[in-house]
Design a protein around this motif. Sequence first.
Motif, PDB file in Angstrom:
ATOM      1  N   SER A   1       8.875 -17.737  -7.673  1.00  0.00           N
ATOM      2  CA  SER A   1       9.870 -17.882  -6.611  1.00  0.00           C
ATOM      3  C   SER A   1       9.188 -17.664  -5.261  1.00  0.00           C
ATOM      4  CB  SER A   1      10.978 -16.837  -6.770  1.00  0.00           C
ATOM      5  OG  SER A   1      10.515 -15.587  -6.312  1.00  0.00           O
ATOM      6  N   ASN A   2       9.964 -17.874  -4.202  1.00  0.00           N
ATOM      7  CA  ASN A   2       9.408 -17.623  -2.873  1.00  0.00           C
ATOM      8  C   ASN A   2       9.834 -16.261  -2.356  1.00  0.00           C
ATOM      9  OD1 ASN A   2       8.078 -20.074  -2.539  1.00  0.00           O
ATOM     10  ND2 ASN A   2      10.007 -21.097  -2.035  1.00  0.00           N
ATOM     11  N   LYS A   3      10.237 -15.399  -3.262  1.00  0.00           N
ATOM     12  CA  LYS A   3      10.747 -14.097  -2.833  1.00  0.00           C
ATOM     13  C   LYS A   3       9.634 -13.058  -2.753  1.00  0.00           C
ATOM     14  CE  LYS A   3      15.319 -15.028  -4.448  1.00  0.00           C
ATOM     15  NZ  LYS A   3      16.271 -14.927  -5.515  1.00  0.00           N
ATOM     16  N   PHE A   4       9.507 -12.504  -1.560  1.00  0.00           N
ATOM     17  CA  PHE A   4       8.506 -11.470  -1.329  1.00  0.00           C
ATOM     18  C   PHE A   4       9.152 -10.325  -0.579  1.00  0.00           C
ATOM     19  CE2 PHE A   4       6.175 -15.439  -1.539  1.00  0.00           C
ATOM     20  CZ  PHE A   4       5.143 -15.122  -2.397  1.00  0.00           C
ATOM     21  N   GLY A   5       8.883  -9.126  -0.988  1.00  0.00           N
ATOM     22  CA  GLY A   5       9.358  -7.956  -0.239  1.00  0.00           C
ATOM     23  C   GLY A   5       8.137  -7.199   0.251  1.00  0.00           C
ATOM     24  N   PHE A   6       8.108  -6.906   1.535  1.00  0.00           N
ATOM     25  CA  PHE A   6       6.950  -6.198   2.102  1.00  0.00           C
ATOM     26  C   PHE A   6       7.329  -4.770   2.431  1.00  0.00           C
ATOM     27  CE2 PHE A   6       5.919 -10.547   2.529  1.00  0.00           C
ATOM     28  CZ  PHE A   6       4.544 -10.623   2.548  1.00  0.00           C
ATOM     29  N   PHE A   7       6.530  -3.835   1.976  1.00  0.00           N
ATOM     30  CA  PHE A   7       6.808  -2.420   2.187  1.00  0.00           C
ATOM     31  C   PHE A   7       5.508  -1.704   2.561  1.00  0.00           C
ATOM     32  CE2 PHE A   7       9.540  -4.240  -1.072  1.00  0.00           C
ATOM     33  CZ  PHE A   7      10.779  -4.000  -0.504  1.00  0.00           C
ATOM     34  N   PRO A   8       5.649  -0.489   3.081  1.00  0.00           N
ATOM     35  CA  PRO A   8       4.416   0.243   3.407  1.00  0.00           C
ATOM     36  C   PRO A   8       3.638   0.564   2.132  1.00  0.00           C
ATOM     37  CG  PRO A   8       6.333   1.276   4.410  1.00  0.00           C
ATOM     38  CD  PRO A   8       6.849   0.274   3.439  1.00  0.00           C
ATOM     39  N   SER A   9       2.338   0.551   2.256  1.00  0.00           N
ATOM     40  CA  SER A   9       1.485   0.822   1.095  1.00  0.00           C
ATOM     41  C   SER A   9       1.636   2.262   0.618  1.00  0.00           C
ATOM     42  CB  SER A   9       0.036   0.559   1.487  1.00  0.00           C
ATOM     43  OG  SER A   9      -0.814   1.081   0.521  1.00  0.00           O
ATOM     44  N   LEU A  10       1.525   2.421  -0.691  1.00  0.00           N
ATOM     45  CA  LEU A  10       1.502   3.786  -1.239  1.00  0.00           C
ATOM     46  C   LEU A  10       0.060   4.230  -1.486  1.00  0.00           C
ATOM     47  CD1 LEU A  10       4.435   3.738  -3.831  1.00  0.00           C
ATOM     48  CD2 LEU A  10       4.444   4.625  -1.527  1.00  0.00           C
ATOM     49  N   ASN A  11      -0.883   3.346  -1.106  1.00  0.00           N
ATOM     50  CA  ASN A  11      -2.298   3.675  -1.307  1.00  0.00           C
ATOM     51  C   ASN A  11      -3.024   3.894   0.019  1.00  0.00           C
ATOM     52  OD1 ASN A  11      -1.833   3.205  -4.000  1.00  0.00           O
ATOM     53  ND2 ASN A  11      -2.644   1.128  -3.976  1.00  0.00           N
ATOM     54  N   SER A  12      -2.290   3.785   1.115  1.00  0.00           N
ATOM     55  CA  SER A  12      -2.926   3.894   2.436  1.00  0.00           C
ATOM     56  C   SER A  12      -3.365   5.332   2.698  1.00  0.00           C
ATOM     57  CB  SER A  12      -1.935   3.467   3.508  1.00  0.00           C
ATOM     58  OG  SER A  12      -0.831   4.336   3.509  1.00  0.00           O
ATOM     59  N   PRO A  13      -4.272   5.517   3.661  1.00  0.00           N
ATOM     60  CA  PRO A  13      -4.672   6.898   4.003  1.00  0.00           C
ATOM     61  C   PRO A  13      -3.463   7.733   4.424  1.00  0.00           C
ATOM     62  CG  PRO A  13      -6.115   5.308   5.067  1.00  0.00           C
ATOM     63  CD  PRO A  13      -5.024   4.522   4.430  1.00  0.00           C
ATOM     64  N   GLU A  14      -2.493   7.071   5.087  1.00  0.00           N
ATOM     65  CA  GLU A  14      -1.282   7.786   5.520  1.00  0.00           C
ATOM     66  C   GLU A  14      -0.489   8.278   4.299  1.00  0.00           C
ATOM     67  OE1 GLU A  14       2.010   5.433   6.473  1.00  0.00           O
ATOM     68  OE2 GLU A  14       2.573   6.566   8.257  1.00  0.00           O
TER      69      GLU A  14
END
Lengths: 325, 154
Positions: A107-120
């Motif tokens: 599908s063309n469905k994408f959800g963008f969220f903050p990374s859970l692997n980032s330094p933050e």
Amino acid sequence: MNPGKGFQKVLQCLFVLIILSGGMTSALLAIEPKEILTRSLEAQFGLDFEGIKKTEFRLPGRSYTTTTRIIRQEPDFTYTTTLAPARLKRLVILDDGKFRIKHIRGSNKFGFFPSLNSPEAKEIKRKSLNLIFINYKISKLLDGYILARPVYVISLIPKHSGNPRRKVWIDKKMYLPLKEEDYNWRGELISSSFYTEIHFDKRFSKEKFYRDFPQRPRKKVFSQERFLSLKDLRRKIRFPVSSAHYLPPSYEFQEAVLFSKERAVKLTYTNGLGVICLFQMPSNIKLRGHLEGAHPLVWEKGGRTFLLMADISRKELIKIKQSVK
Amino acid sequence: MSCKKWKKKLSSYLDNEVSSRERSKIEKHLKSCRACFNQFKQLERVHRLVQSIQPEKPRPGFYERLSERLCQKKTTLREKLVAWRYGWQLSFPGVGKIAIAVSAVLLVSVSFYIWRSATSYEVNIKVFEEEYFRSQQMNSFVGELALPVFFEIE
């Protein structure tokens, strides 16, 4: 004096000495449970592995099981596909340290969220772990085996009753948690997850995982922002933000997040393991649908709708609700 | 000079609008050229006929009405734009123009804000559940947690 008896006594003393020194050495060499948890957190950002994890969620009267394939590449890449049940089979989650992208394959469905692997994110996890050290009684239970690998079994019991608790099985060599059990504030098991397969030191070319994902600049479609302070958030949004003036013992403010096209705000409070989320948005945003997993408090006040979700007693939830100003 | 050119001057000759020298030249040519002479005679007849018509006097007040109608003449779009531009410049010099532009922008912004506030949106409550779960994941030190199965994937 019988020389045979004297020799026997010397042998007995030697035996006691050996036992004592062995015990002392093992006591000295034994790792503290806190140290195991700290190493475990660090290990998760420094391991390459591929595994299949089963998770069982227990809801009142029902339970569900999901099976996911997890590929982890140090330091910050995770690719997760759902293998079962069938209706979630197309769900893919890719986290590259910058974004966490949820995608329905085909599908063309994408959800963008903050990374859970980032330094933050790592920093937040580290802070939570420090809160666990303060608010939980951490004990090491008898060692065990998961997938024929020796593991430490660590139990986290809240110092203040009415909070969730956890039991975790951590690989002795790699320090990866191989099994977790989560219990709600009543002490009932609500979820249990464990690896049914695990292969360490597996490297993949990351490029092949991006095949299904959009090439366009992700900043343009990235709709969620994460803030660490209320001050930052208040500068950013158009409506006044209320916060909880009462929190159960051991909880403290963690972060504020703006989401749903900057129309809703989430304030998160934590005691390290338990999470209290206070959502708020203008009243012209109507809620639809129903929830299966959580039972939030929902109310309207001053032209805003509030939602309060937490794994704590109803009495405490109401106390928090009454303190929201 | 060719006949064509002499014929062109015949009308002026009849109206006495040529010099005496030219007049004699034309008369000399008419005597010698039959075709031009015939043309001249025809023209002379028409000329005489036109002069015999008595000019009709306009009705009283005709010129006043005409002048009034000329003043009321319809202006073209271009004339309107020019008039508006000069009018704008004359009516709102300098700061006045800025004030009007700012007011217009404010009006549009306020209207948009009112429209936005009045419009209601619908959000699936599961979005909040997922956010709650995301906070749990952010907090969790056990790495990747599986998404609960009851989550909508759409």
